[in-house]
Structure formats: structure tokens, C-alpha cells
Motif scaffolding. Sequence first.
Motif, PDB file in Angstrom:
ATOM      1  N   ILE A  15      -1.941   3.403 -14.653  1.00 53.55           N
ATOM      2  CA  ILE A  15      -0.803   4.240 -14.262  1.00 53.55           C
ATOM      3  C   ILE A  15      -0.012   4.667 -15.492  1.00 53.55           C
ATOM      4  CG2 ILE A  15       1.469   4.109 -13.139  1.00 53.55           C
ATOM      5  CD1 ILE A  15       0.000   2.342 -10.980  1.00 53.55           C
ATOM      6  N   THR A  16       0.251   3.714 -16.373  1.00 58.74           N
ATOM      7  CA  THR A  16       1.056   4.015 -17.557  1.00 58.74           C
ATOM      8  C   THR A  16       0.314   4.970 -18.488  1.00 58.74           C
ATOM      9  OG1 THR A  16       1.910   1.788 -17.353  1.00 58.74           O
ATOM     10  CG2 THR A  16       2.459   2.961 -19.353  1.00 58.74           C
ATOM     11  N   TRP A  34      -7.180   6.411  -3.005  1.00 60.60           N
ATOM     12  CA  TRP A  34      -6.163   5.488  -3.503  1.00 60.60           C
ATOM     13  C   TRP A  34      -5.405   4.778  -2.395  1.00 60.60           C
ATOM     14  CZ3 TRP A  34      -4.242  10.165  -6.601  1.00 60.60           C
ATOM     15  CH2 TRP A  34      -3.337  10.920  -5.877  1.00 60.60           C
ATOM     16  N   ILE A  52       1.422 -10.633  -6.843  1.00 61.01           N
ATOM     17  CA  ILE A  52       1.052 -11.966  -7.332  1.00 61.01           C
ATOM     18  C   ILE A  52       1.671 -13.033  -6.431  1.00 61.01           C
ATOM     19  CG2 ILE A  52       1.370 -13.596  -9.253  1.00 61.01           C
ATOM     20  CD1 ILE A  52       1.203 -11.158 -11.142  1.00 61.01           C
ATOM     21  N   ILE A 107       0.813  -1.229   0.000  1.00 61.04           N
ATOM     22  CA  ILE A 107       0.000   0.000   0.000  1.00 61.04           C
ATOM     23  C   ILE A 107       0.844   1.275   0.000  1.00 61.04           C
ATOM     24  CG2 ILE A 107      -1.818   1.275   1.228  1.00 61.04           C
ATOM     25  CD1 ILE A 107      -2.798  -1.297  -0.131  1.00 61.04           C
ATOM     26  N   ILE A 139       2.351  10.265 -10.067  1.00 59.81           N
ATOM     27  CA  ILE A 139       1.542  10.474 -11.272  1.00 59.81           C
ATOM     28  C   ILE A 139       0.761  11.781 -11.126  1.00 59.81           C
ATOM     29  CG2 ILE A 139      -0.325   9.553 -12.698  1.00 59.81           C
ATOM     30  CD1 ILE A 139       2.163   7.874 -12.920  1.00 59.81           C
ATOM     31  N   MET A 149       0.308   8.420 -17.057  1.00 59.98           N
ATOM     32  CA  MET A 149       1.657   8.970 -17.142  1.00 59.98           C
ATOM     33  C   MET A 149       1.924   9.501 -18.555  1.00 59.98           C
ATOM     34  SD  MET A 149       4.890   6.985 -15.600  1.00 59.98           S
ATOM     35  CE  MET A 149       5.384   5.934 -16.929  1.00 59.98           C
ATOM     36  N   THR A 168       6.441  -0.421 -11.001  1.00 62.82           N
ATOM     37  CA  THR A 168       5.043  -0.846 -10.886  1.00 62.82           C
ATOM     38  C   THR A 168       4.911  -2.312 -11.305  1.00 62.82           C
ATOM     39  OG1 THR A 168       4.301   1.400 -11.272  1.00 62.82           O
ATOM     40  CG2 THR A 168       2.674  -0.323 -11.598  1.00 62.82           C
ATOM     41  N   LEU A 209       3.728  -5.051  -8.682  1.00 65.72           N
ATOM     42  CA  LEU A 209       2.511  -5.827  -8.923  1.00 65.72           C
ATOM     43  C   LEU A 209       2.816  -7.324  -9.002  1.00 65.72           C
ATOM     44  CD1 LEU A 209       0.767  -3.452 -11.490  1.00 65.72           C
ATOM     45  CD2 LEU A 209       0.011  -3.934  -9.158  1.00 65.72           C
ATOM     46  N   LEU A 234       2.567  14.916 -11.990  1.00 65.30           N
ATOM     47  CA  LEU A 234       2.685  15.266 -13.411  1.00 65.30           C
ATOM     48  C   LEU A 234       1.485  16.102 -13.874  1.00 65.30           C
ATOM     49  CD1 LEU A 234       3.793  11.780 -14.822  1.00 65.30           C
ATOM     50  CD2 LEU A 234       5.254  13.786 -14.618  1.00 65.30           C
ATOM     51  N   CYS A 238      -3.795  -6.542 -11.587  1.00 63.92           N
ATOM     52  CA  CYS A 238      -2.485  -5.912 -11.758  1.00 63.92           C
ATOM     53  C   CYS A 238      -2.376  -5.219 -13.110  1.00 63.92           C
ATOM     54  CB  CYS A 238      -1.372  -6.959 -11.627  1.00 63.92           C
ATOM     55  SG  CYS A 238      -1.204  -7.588  -9.961  1.00 63.92           S
ATOM     56  N   PHE A 265      -4.189  -1.909 -13.105  1.00 61.88           N
ATOM     57  CA  PHE A 265      -3.456  -0.804 -12.469  1.00 61.88           C
ATOM     58  C   PHE A 265      -2.250  -0.381 -13.298  1.00 61.88           C
ATOM     59  CE2 PHE A 265      -5.968  -1.778  -8.724  1.00 61.88           C
ATOM     60  CZ  PHE A 265      -6.210  -0.503  -8.244  1.00 61.88           C
ATOM     61  N   LEU A 266      -1.584  -1.351 -13.897  1.00 63.88           N
ATOM     62  CA  LEU A 266      -0.416  -1.008 -14.715  1.00 63.88           C
ATOM     63  C   LEU A 266      -0.838  -0.147 -15.903  1.00 63.88           C
ATOM     64  CD1 LEU A 266       2.626  -1.361 -15.298  1.00 63.88           C
ATOM     65  CD2 LEU A 266       2.018  -3.341 -16.692  1.00 63.88           C
ATOM     66  N   PHE A 282       0.985   6.707  -6.969  1.00 59.85           N
ATOM     67  CA  PHE A 282      -0.157   7.568  -7.317  1.00 59.85           C
ATOM     68  C   PHE A 282       0.200   9.046  -7.148  1.00 59.85           C
ATOM     69  CE2 PHE A 282      -2.760   3.705  -5.978  1.00 59.85           C
ATOM     70  CZ  PHE A 282      -2.974   3.306  -7.285  1.00 59.85           C
ATOM     71  N   LEU A 306      -0.209 -18.953  -5.054  1.00 60.90           N
ATOM     72  CA  LEU A 306       0.565 -18.648  -6.253  1.00 60.90           C
ATOM     73  C   LEU A 306       2.054 -18.696  -5.963  1.00 60.90           C
ATOM     74  CD1 LEU A 306      -1.488 -15.740  -7.849  1.00 60.90           C
ATOM     75  CD2 LEU A 306      -1.655 -18.195  -8.224  1.00 60.90           C
ATOM     76  N   PHE A 333       7.244   2.987 -14.245  1.00 54.87           N
ATOM     77  CA  PHE A 333       6.672   1.889 -15.029  1.00 54.87           C
ATOM     78  C   PHE A 333       7.248   0.538 -14.595  1.00 54.87           C
ATOM     79  CE2 PHE A 333       6.991  -0.841 -18.852  1.00 54.87           C
ATOM     80  CZ  PHE A 333       5.643  -1.008 -19.098  1.00 54.87           C
ATOM     81  N   ILE A 389      -5.791 -12.141 -10.185  1.00 56.20           N
ATOM     82  CA  ILE A 389      -4.808 -11.190  -9.660  1.00 56.20           C
ATOM     83  C   ILE A 389      -4.058 -10.503 -10.803  1.00 56.20           C
ATOM     84  CG2 ILE A 389      -2.739 -10.944  -8.228  1.00 56.20           C
ATOM     85  CD1 ILE A 389      -3.830 -12.997  -6.354  1.00 56.20           C
ATOM     86  N   VAL A 390      -3.714 -11.268 -11.833  1.00 55.01           N
ATOM     87  CA  VAL A 390      -3.033 -10.644 -12.969  1.00 55.01           C
ATOM     88  C   VAL A 390      -3.944  -9.604 -13.616  1.00 55.01           C
ATOM     89  CG1 VAL A 390      -2.148 -11.041 -15.304  1.00 55.01           C
ATOM     90  CG2 VAL A 390      -1.407 -12.513 -13.435  1.00 55.01           C
ATOM     91  N   PRO A 431      -7.072   0.201  -2.898  1.00 52.98           N
ATOM     92  CA  PRO A 431      -6.052  -0.856  -2.906  1.00 52.98           C
ATOM     93  C   PRO A 431      -6.091  -1.752  -1.671  1.00 52.98           C
ATOM     94  CG  PRO A 431      -5.076   1.201  -3.617  1.00 52.98           C
ATOM     95  CD  PRO A 431      -6.456   1.522  -3.130  1.00 52.98           C
TER      96      PRO A 431
END
Lengths: 551, 207
Positions: B30-31, B62, A378, A335, A345, B34, A370, A374, A348, B23, B26-27, A342, A384, A367, B19-20, B66
Amino acid sequence: MASETLSINHNGYHESYLEYQGKHKGIWGWLLTTDHKRIGVLYMISILSFFAVGVTLGFLIRLELLTPQGTIVGPQAYNEFFTVHGVIMIFLFIIPVISAIFGNFFLPILIGAKDVAFPRINLLSWYLYLTGGALVLLAIVLPGGAPDTGWTFYIPYSVRTSTNLIITLVAAFILGMSSILTGLNFISTIHRMRAEGMSWFKMPLFAWSLYATSWIQVIATPIVGITLVMVIVERVFHVGIFDPTLGGDPILYQHLFWIYSHPAVYIIILPAMGVISEIVPVFSQRTIFGYKFIAFSSIAIAVFGSLVWAHHMFSTGISDTAEFVFSLLTFLVAIPSAIKVFNWIATLYKGSILLEPPLLYALAFIFLFTIGGLTGIIQGAISLDIYLTDTYFIVAHFHYTMFGGTGFGFFAALHYWFPKMFGRQYNKKIAKIAFWFVFIGFNTLYFPMFILGWMGMPRRSYHYLPQFQPLHVLSTVGSWILITGLIIMFTNLFRSLLKGGKITKKNIWGGETLEWQIETPPTFENFEFEPKVFEAPYEYKQNEIEKEEVK
Amino acid sequence: MLADASNFVHSVDSTFTIIVAICVFFLVLITALMILFVFKYNSKRNKKAENIHGSLPLEITWTVIPVILVLYMFYLGWTGYKQMTDAPKNSMIVDVYGQMWSWSYKYPNGVKSDTLFVPINKPVKLMLHSRDVDHSFYVPAFRIKKDVIPDRINTEWFLPKRLGSYDVFCAEYCGLRHSYMYSEVVVLSQDQYDKWMAGKLSDNDKE
């Protein structure tokens, strides 16, 4: 940041720390220096030298993995390659890289101090670092052979191997000492040496991140130091601590090892996050979004990060209670990192963005980190992790966080502060070309490893089954692109030292923190008068920013 | 190679997919933001920046969203793991011995082999023994892995659901020939399994 730094005029010439002649002259002026800036430069030279060795080993590992087995070396050499690659990259490169180079150089300047609290201990830290590094190299060349245990030195294998393990453990112990002393120094510096008006919440975020990092260094490093000494005692005197044949417990070793080595990943990543928190507002030309949330999230990471170590051990058979608690805490530690991303970002948003090389690297950091974070989530899910642990998935994950995170954070810092440190500007166009090579090479190298891991390929494998080969070939090609980029990047920087445009103006990027209000390169004393600070950092006032074109 | 070969495959793969997906969401978010901001607020287009110091509602948003998502993902991982710890009472128990650098198996009736043969649709519980250093018994197709540690007996279980042979790797680095420490699990029909076992027993008698 507004402050009363007046420009003193020694006949119109400011003698930089590079030219300053103290008690010792020439090379001794460097080797016996207590100036935090010169020590930062000493660290830069030595850390980059070890980085070159680590990269070379990485290159050889990838070359070997081009075919299922026997491309260039045998299994023993391969096992030594990945062990030494890990030891060098972790203990000699990625742990100290940002805090020892830029922390030493800029922390005192950022808080308006003349030096760190204990300048001579600071020099001692560098000598300890160098001693540790020399021992690591010695373990490679001495008869017996380089260690082949993996950088984690797991017992019982590390009690059985006949390679030069003890020297390597002593090296890691000494490097730990160096890290502890640097941490102590930074904590004292931040507590005692802030300039007038520099309250905690007026500190630049890089200083905050170093503060959190230093506490982890001081608290967690002794544990691994003691643990490694216990391994030596066990090997030499056959005292049963971890080795089951002597009545010890190998799982105990893993706990003690990760109690340090997990917090160590936050020692690694926090300073890089601090760098990003400096660079994003400067090149957006606006104030940082959520200053206090970024500052406190560093502390939260340091606290929670110390309580998640056993997620490295989900498959070892620890109790269900431990699995439950450590998985839960692992998810929660994500978190504060997410909060930082966040806020960057959001910084910007409505900025006036200058896409200079430091920002390019910083955005790549966001990038790649992240993706690294992430994929950590997993693996936080126990079912997993059971499947993915000790596969290439984890290799990809930690290269995305360590290299994609801290590595790119280091490159960002290098392109941001290099002109201030040396008074020379690099070729920005070439820097951007190098960036794209490094970025594309990095992803080509490491992304296929996620897929290999999901396909079930175990890590630390010299030999692999033929179905894994196509992705290994792709990954190896990526390593060539990446190394090409690194060569372009460092050639460009090195060339600028000799031939780059000289910079004399104080503020080339339009930064508001104190380092941009002193001479370029800084004078020996940093500030001609003690600075007084009135405003929070990153308070940008439009059109006041004087920018300098490179001559 | 990612065959639906054991009872855990479905749960692990669906947890992974969920989960992927979170993920990737969010990726991409964010990207995309950006890249959008870098273009939209580029200094060429946006000469004057606006100093926005922060927003408490946004920070709460935020943080809370999450937190809820990670608790959900934690729950998925935990429940998936719980199934892996509770072996059915009627499981066939096989002792697995890991040593530098090979695997061997011992069945309840004392029969030994270098390849693990199991009958389909019968739960198997593995008792993991190490004769030297740490190893890890890893069957990717079954989504199971457990470290094999000297002086400690770890267990893992699975229900084989598809005929065929599947790779067994050592996943914990154990020295020179770690990557050659390879074996197979062969899932047979009950008939074939009984035949194999009978053959093994008569071989033993001959010896």
C-alpha cells in the motif's frame, strides 16, 4: 458536480455567515445561533480547547514515564492523568471532532440544504457538550480528586474508588445525549433535506460516512448511557448489578460497556474515512475509484462493527463459543476498511496529483490507519490477543487508529476546509513543515510501544522494570517532537485568521462538491437559490477547474 | 526475556511471525503504491488526470483475497487458543490469589508462598481467585494471561520448559499500586522443587 447555483449580487457584496446579524447581536449572535456553520465553529473552539488539555495530560504522562518511577509525580496523580487524558480525548475530542465540527458545518452544504433538520436541537447538542465538558473539568478540581479508574470505569474498582467518579459518569452520560441528538439530526437531515436531484448515490462520501456514523450514535450510545447510570445507582444506592459483593456481575458491565464503546471506535473513524474520500479525489483531480464500494463499506463497518465488542474481553474467561464468534467477526470487520484503503490508493492512479497540505495529511492517514488496522488484525487472533491485550501493544494500536487515523483525518479536514470556513489561507510551507514534525513525532512516540507490548510491558503502569526504559525514553522524545509540530500547525492556522491572505474565490482546491460552488466564506443562507444536482460527485472535467493563487 | 519458557511460546510466536509477515506485505504494498503514484502522477509530470470510475474485477480481487487471508489468520489464532484452554488431566493445581496489590499462591498440599515455584516439564493449572477487584495474571515469558475476577474462578495452564525465574505482572488496572503488583514464577528441576517444598513443609511444622 454541476448544479444551478446562481450568484446573487447584493450590490456586489456577499455577507458571510461570520458577519451576518440576525435577531441577536455580537456574542449573543454566536451563543444563541441556530446556524449550523456558527455551531460548527463553536464546536471547533470548544473541542480544540479540550484537545489542548488532553495533549497537556499526554505530555505529562510521557514525561512521567521517562524514568521507571517518580519522575514528576506519584502513582495516584499518574493514574488520574491517564484516566482524565482518556476521558477527555475520547468523549470530548475524538468522538465529536469531525462530525460535530465539519459535519455540522459542511453536511447541509454538501447535500444542498440551508441548515440541519433541527437547528435548535443542534444548538442544544452544543450546550450539552459544553455541560459535559464542564463537569469533566469540575471532577478534576473538586475535593476528592480526579477519577482514577481508567476511561473504561471497570467495576468493581470503580465502585470502590473514592475519587470524583460520579460526576465524571454524569458528564459521560450528558455527552452521550449530545451525541445522540447530533446523530438524530444528521439522519433526519440526510433523509429529508437533500437538494433536488441529490439522490443517495449522488451524495458526497463524507455525507455517507456521517450517515453510517449517525446510526451507530443513535443506536449504541443509549446503552452506555444506561450502563453508566446503573453504575451510579450501584454506588449510591448499593443495588447489586455489577458489583460481586452485592451479587452483581463485573463481566456484565464489560459487555454493556463495550457494546457501545466498540461501535464508538467506528463513530470515531468513519467520519475521518469520509474526509479522506473527499480529499483524495480533489487533489488527484479525478473521480473517486469505486464510489459505491466506499459508500457501502461504511454501512458494512457500521453493521459488523456493532457485533465485535467482546474482542475486548478475550482474556476475561468468556466461553469458547463467544471467543470463536467474536474473533471471526473481528477479522471480517477488517474487510470493508481494507476495501476503502484499496479504493483510495486506486484513486491516486492516473490522477494529476497536487501534494498540498490536506493531501499530505490524508496520505499519512492512509499509512498510519493501515498500521493501526493491521495491528488490529494481529490482536484479532485470539492466541495473540491473550498475549498482547492490556500491554503497550494495544496502547500503540489504538493510538495509531484513533490519533493516526481520526486525528490525522481531522488535521486533513482542517487544512482542506479551513480556507472555506474563514476565507483566509494559511501559509502552506509552514503547514508542510508542521506536518513533518507531527508525522515523525507521532511515529517516534507510538511505534516503540508496539515493541514494548511485544516485550510484555503492561499498560497503565506508573512503575516499570528497567529493561523497558530505552524505548520509553524514545517515546517521550517523540512526544516532544509531536507537540512541537502541533504548536507550529495551530500557530500557523491561528495566525492566518488574523493575518492570512483573504480568499474570495469560491473554489481554491478545484473541488467538485457543492461547498466549492458557494461563496467563501459561505453566506448565512449557504445557497442563493436552491441548488439542483445533475451529476454524481467527483466528476472532474479537465481544464475547467479555476484555481486561485493566494493573494 | 522472551525465552522459550513454556509450551505455548512456539505456537504464539510462529502465529505472530506469520501474521506480521502478511501485515508487513500489505503495508509495504500500500505504501509503495501510494508513494509511486504520488511521484508518477504528480501534476507536474501528469497534467491531465484520467477519470476511472472503478473496476468490478479489482473490487472482487481485493475483497476475496483478504477474506481468505483473514480466515486463515483466524484459524491460526483459534487453534493456538484452543491449546490454552485444555489443561492436561495430570496438571498440578495451584490456587492463585490476586489482591490489591500482591499475588499469593497455594499448593495442593496447603503450602503457601508469594513466589510461584514449579517443577520443570510438569503441567501446572492455575485457579485464579480475586479477593477484591479485577486483576489479570500475566506471565509474558509463558505467553499466558487471564483475568482474575471476583466471584468467578478462571483458569489457565502452562508447561514450563526452561529453568529460571520469570516476571509475573498484573495486566488489568487495579488502582494505586497496580504497577507494583509484581511476582515471579521460578521454574526448578524436580529435585530442587522437592527440596523447596520439603523446606516449606518443615517451616510450617515449626510454626
